[in-house]
Every structure is written in C-alpha cells, then in structure tokens.
Write a protein that holds these residues in place. Sequence first.
Motif, PDB file in Angstrom:
ATOM      1  N   ASN A  71       0.850  -1.191   0.000  1.00 33.13           N
ATOM      2  CA  ASN A  71       0.000   0.000   0.000  1.00 33.13           C
ATOM      3  C   ASN A  71       0.886   1.242   0.000  1.00 33.13           C
ATOM      4  N   GLU A  77      -1.140  -1.166  -4.434  1.00 32.02           N
ATOM      5  CA  GLU A  77      -2.311  -0.323  -4.194  1.00 32.02           C
ATOM      6  C   GLU A  77      -1.806   1.100  -3.967  1.00 32.02           C
ATOM      7  N   THR A 119      -2.372   5.345  -3.790  1.00 33.52           N
ATOM      8  CA  THR A 119      -3.227   6.520  -3.632  1.00 33.52           C
ATOM      9  C   THR A 119      -2.388   7.754  -3.914  1.00 33.52           C
ATOM     10  N   GLU A 148      -8.169  12.313 -12.991  1.00 29.79           N
ATOM     11  CA  GLU A 148      -9.202  11.322 -12.695  1.00 29.79           C
ATOM     12  C   GLU A 148      -9.648  10.609 -13.970  1.00 29.79           C
ATOM     13  N   ARG A 197      -6.047   5.426  -7.093  1.00 30.60           N
ATOM     14  CA  ARG A 197      -7.017   6.211  -6.337  1.00 30.60           C
ATOM     15  C   ARG A 197      -6.460   7.620  -6.169  1.00 30.60           C
ATOM     16  N   VAL A 257      -6.931  11.385  -4.348  1.00 32.05           N
ATOM     17  CA  VAL A 257      -7.564  12.112  -3.254  1.00 32.05           C
ATOM     18  C   VAL A 257      -7.187  13.582  -3.365  1.00 32.05           C
TER      19      VAL A 257
END
Length: 218
Positions: A2, A25, A27, A40, A46, A48
Amino acid sequence: MNVIVAGAGRLGTQIAQVLAAAHNEVTLIDADDDRVAALEGRVPVRIVAGDACEPSLLEHAGALSADLVIATTGDDEDNLVISLLSKRQFSVPRVAARINDADNAWLFDGRWGVDVAVPAATPLISLIEEATGATDTVALLRLSKAGVDVIETAITPGSRSAGRTLGDVELPEGTVVATIVRDGQPTVPDPSLRLRPGDEILLVSHTATEQEIHAAFQ
C-alpha cells in the motif's frame, strides 16, 4: 504494498503509475483541484484531493495501513511535514521525500521522519528503487515485493515502432505499458496513441527480458 504518493506533479504521477502497474495499491494526493480533475480516469490509481499536510487527509488516504509514503511535492516544507506526520502519527514503515532545494538537504533525516531523502535530479527509476528499498536490480529495477521488472525504452527516429500506434506493438506475454513520457509529461498509454521519436516508455513485466522489450519497439 500500500503506497501513498503526495504530490501529483510529473514526478509523483509517474511514480504512482509505475507502482500501480506493478500491482501495488496506490493513492495519489494533490491539493490542486484542477490537476486532480485532469488526472481522474486517466491514471489507474485512487486520487484524493486535499492537503497532505493535514493529518485528517492523510488518514482518509489510508496512512494507517500504508507500507510506504512518498512525498514528492515541489515544496520542501510540505514534504517534511508529510514525512513527519507519516512516521510519527501513522507509524508508516518507510517514508521517502523529495528534496527540491539542495540547501535544505540537511533537514531530510530521521528527525523529520524521513527514511530516504532523494534529490530532485534523481532519475525516476533510481528514485523508485531507493523509495521502495528494492535492491535486486535486474533490468532497470526489480520491485522486490511485486516480483516484476520495470524496463525503460526510448523511441528513436530509427525505431520500427515510430509512427505506429501503441496497440500495434506486439508486447511479450505478461508485459504492460505503465506510462509514456512525451515532451517531459507522463501520458496515458492508450492503444490508439501514435508513438513518435523522443517518447520514453516505461513497461512492467513479469517475464520479459530487456532484450525482448527492445526487440518489440526497436
């Protein structure tokens, strides 16, 4: 693994794309709403929106379960704050931070939660290698926890793939394109994208050798 990448500029976006292609994974955090909106749907991570210097935002991004945080903003003060919060408040095992101004390099150490300090001029692959702690380099980099190679190739005027679309290039089995750097900017590897001299291609592969990748494009 992560991973949180703070800063969605060119460097942060490239790092996020490469690590995501290696089945981590990821972010990606950025405070610029326009930049977030532009990314996006274009990068497989992901995203944020918000200030990574805010503890609540880092927690929302998943810092409590992160294995690695990479602070790549263009502001040294922000990178230090992100590093300190990640290490002290969220106990992230490994924290890497970009140094923008060499005069500030002395600050980037354990006192500010930094495990790995990386000068701004460090090549992308070397930065990822240092940030992840991978040491068993086979091609340009082997991501030890992902078990894959990250291989780079460049399109030249003499490359047989120059002028062809990415989808027309027959890649070795188990190989995907992570990102294409064109004119200094990361580009989404769309199959319809026509390759041209100067393009730098980062690929992730479980099985292919550097020679096989070279043969596919050159």
